[in-house]
Write an enzyme that holds these catalytic residues in place. Structure first.
Site, PDB file in Angstrom:
ATOM      1  N   ARG A 103      -1.048   0.482  13.761  1.00 29.56           N
ATOM      2  CA  ARG A 103      -0.119  -0.939  13.439  1.00 29.56           C
ATOM      3  C   ARG A 103       1.025  -0.356  13.609  1.00 29.56           C
ATOM      4  NH1 ARG A 103      -3.820   0.447   7.902  1.00 29.56           N
ATOM      5  NH2 ARG A 103      -4.235   1.945   8.911  1.00 29.56           N
ATOM      6  N   GLN A 104       1.444   1.003  14.013  1.00 27.05           N
ATOM      7  CA  GLN A 104       2.843   0.807  14.594  1.00 27.05           C
ATOM      8  C   GLN A 104       2.805   0.589  15.567  1.00 27.05           C
ATOM      9  OE1 GLN A 104       3.545   4.858  12.881  1.00 27.05           O
ATOM     10  NE2 GLN A 104       5.061   4.295  11.742  1.00 27.05           N
ATOM     11  N   ASP A 176      -2.166 -13.867   4.920  1.00 25.59           N
ATOM     12  CA  ASP A 176      -0.084 -13.272   5.064  1.00 25.59           C
ATOM     13  C   ASP A 176       0.388 -14.481   6.416  1.00 25.59           C
ATOM     14  OD1 ASP A 176       0.715 -11.898   7.289  1.00 25.59           O
ATOM     15  OD2 ASP A 176      -0.394 -10.231   7.032  1.00 25.59           O
ATOM     16  N   LYS A 200       2.087 -13.097   1.640  1.00 27.48           N
ATOM     17  CA  LYS A 200       2.304 -12.020   1.181  1.00 27.48           C
ATOM     18  C   LYS A 200       2.884 -10.450   1.120  1.00 27.48           C
ATOM     19  CE  LYS A 200      -0.820  -8.015   3.512  1.00 27.48           C
ATOM     20  NZ  LYS A 200      -1.386  -8.117   3.947  1.00 27.48           N
ATOM     21  N   ARG A 202       4.047  -7.104   0.212  1.00 25.44           N
ATOM     22  CA  ARG A 202       2.771  -5.537   0.153  1.00 25.44           C
ATOM     23  C   ARG A 202       3.866  -4.553   0.315  1.00 25.44           C
ATOM     24  NH1 ARG A 202      -1.600  -2.737   1.582  1.00 25.44           N
ATOM     25  NH2 ARG A 202      -2.640  -4.171   3.083  1.00 25.44           N
ATOM     26  N   THR A 231      -8.496  -0.708   1.900  1.00 24.65           N
ATOM     27  CA  THR A 231      -8.532  -0.689   0.756  1.00 24.65           C
ATOM     28  C   THR A 231      -8.813  -1.488  -0.001  1.00 24.65           C
ATOM     29  OG1 THR A 231      -6.034  -1.596   0.623  1.00 24.65           O
ATOM     30  CG2 THR A 231      -6.264   0.798   0.123  1.00 24.65           C
ATOM     31  N   THR A 234      -5.621  -6.149   0.004  1.00 23.79           N
ATOM     32  CA  THR A 234      -5.095  -7.909  -0.009  1.00 23.79           C
ATOM     33  C   THR A 234      -6.110  -8.989   0.369  1.00 23.79           C
ATOM     34  OG1 THR A 234      -4.342  -6.844   2.338  1.00 23.79           O
ATOM     35  CG2 THR A 234      -4.760  -8.988   2.312  1.00 23.79           C
TER      36      THR A 234
END
Ligand code: R5P
Length: 317
Positions: A103-104, A176, A200, A202, A231, A234
């Protein structure tokens, strides 16, 4: 024809041995012999139990951070790569059905890491000649190395499953705006109507808000697609948003089901018709609403083609 001796050697660590076992079953080979154990202080030690000199070795190990071994999935992979190289394997492929720390992937704000690049560097210096990954968080990660990188997609297998459900003219929806191209490819492949897009926001890791929906959802059978569920917030927010606007039914579909504590219950709190994920990651026994589609067949076919120096795209085009 393969440039390497014998059939491919498939090995795995402790992150998700079930998937590697499914792959070898499809390939009709036995799982390669490797011990991925621990020293008394919990350091990882690796030893191949058979001669792999000159062989085409595929190390199948998702690099996720939850579950019994946590981020040790990564260190296990790196040390297996090192052991394979030092045992004079002819070629070694890092097979990460789920490629973690992705993700990064860019420096989009000051003082952040680019962990995706770091992961790729580690895998290369540890001895990988090639990469094979399913549904990367972002495609540009392939460019973080000059080694050949096969990025394959679970989408065809998931769409086959959805088609078999017999839903008439479903509406795909991306959770998104950044996923607009991604969701269009689902709708096109399924041969169904134009997809719906969502905006979306966050708020934090545990809270998201759907601020806008572009397209009609009333009286539609909605299929929410995403690369992963973590989690579940979303998917839950997106499902609530379409149901409030009159959707007839809603399904959630994602390649990677990262079912950390609480995710399954959170998803069950919304009247999803079905939640579909693949087995790129290990799962507990899931409630009936969940369907797990195996990527073993896809991985086996692609591994066979890489081994035989053939094109792999027919498996997911
Ligand atoms: C975000 O960029 C991803 O595509 C997913 O939407 C996200 O990782 C899902 O996370 P969660 O289930 O925690 O909302």
């Amino acid at each position: 024809m393969s440039l390497y001796q014998g059939p491919p050697v498939i090995v795995t660590g402790n992150a998700h041995p079930e998937l590697a076992n499914r792959v070898v079953e499809m390939l009709r080979v036995k799982l390669g012999e490797v011990t991925v154990g621990r020293f008394p202080d919990n350091e990882i030690k690796v030893k191949f139990g058979e001669n792999i000199r000159g062989r085409d070795v595929f190390i199948v190990q998702p690099t996720h951070s939850f579950g019994p071994i946590g981020s040790e999935s990564i260190i296990e992979l790196l040390i297996m790569l090192d052991a394979a190289r030092r045992a004079s394997a002819g070629r070694v492929t890092a097979v990460t059905p789920y490629f973690g720390y992705a993700r990064q992937d860019r420096k989009d704000e000051p003082r952040v890491a680019i962990s995706a690049k770091l992961m790729v560097n580690w895998i290369v210096v540890s001895g990988a000649d090639r990469f094979l990954a399913i549904d990367l968080h972002s495609g540009q990660i392939q460019g973080f190395t000059d080694q050949p990188f096969d990025h394959i997609y679970a989408r065809p297998a998931l769409i086959d499953h959805l088609r078999a459900r017999g839903i008439v003219d479903p509406t795909y929806a991306a959770t998104d705006l950044g996923a607009s191209k991604y969701v269009r490819s689902w709708a096109k492949r399924h041969g169904t109507r134009k997809p719906v897009l969502m905006d979306k926001r966050r708020i934090d890791d545990w809270n998201v808000e759907i601020t806008q929906i572009y397209g009609d959802v009333a009286d539609q059978d909605i299929i929410l697609v995403d690369d992963e569920i973590e989690t579940g917030v979303t998917m839950v927010a997106a499902a609530q948003a379409v149901l409030e606007r009159g959707a007839r039914s809603v399904r959630a579909v994602a390649t990677h089901g990262k079912f950390i504590d609480g995710t399954v219950d959170r998803l069950l709190s919304v009247p999803f018709t079905e939640i579909v994920v693949t087995d790129t990651l290990p799962h507990p026994v899931l409630p009936l609403k969940f369907t797990e589609i195996s990527v073993a067949n896809l991985l086996a076919g692609v591994i066979r083609d890489i081994h035989n120096e053939e094109s792999v795209s027919r498996h997911f085009d």
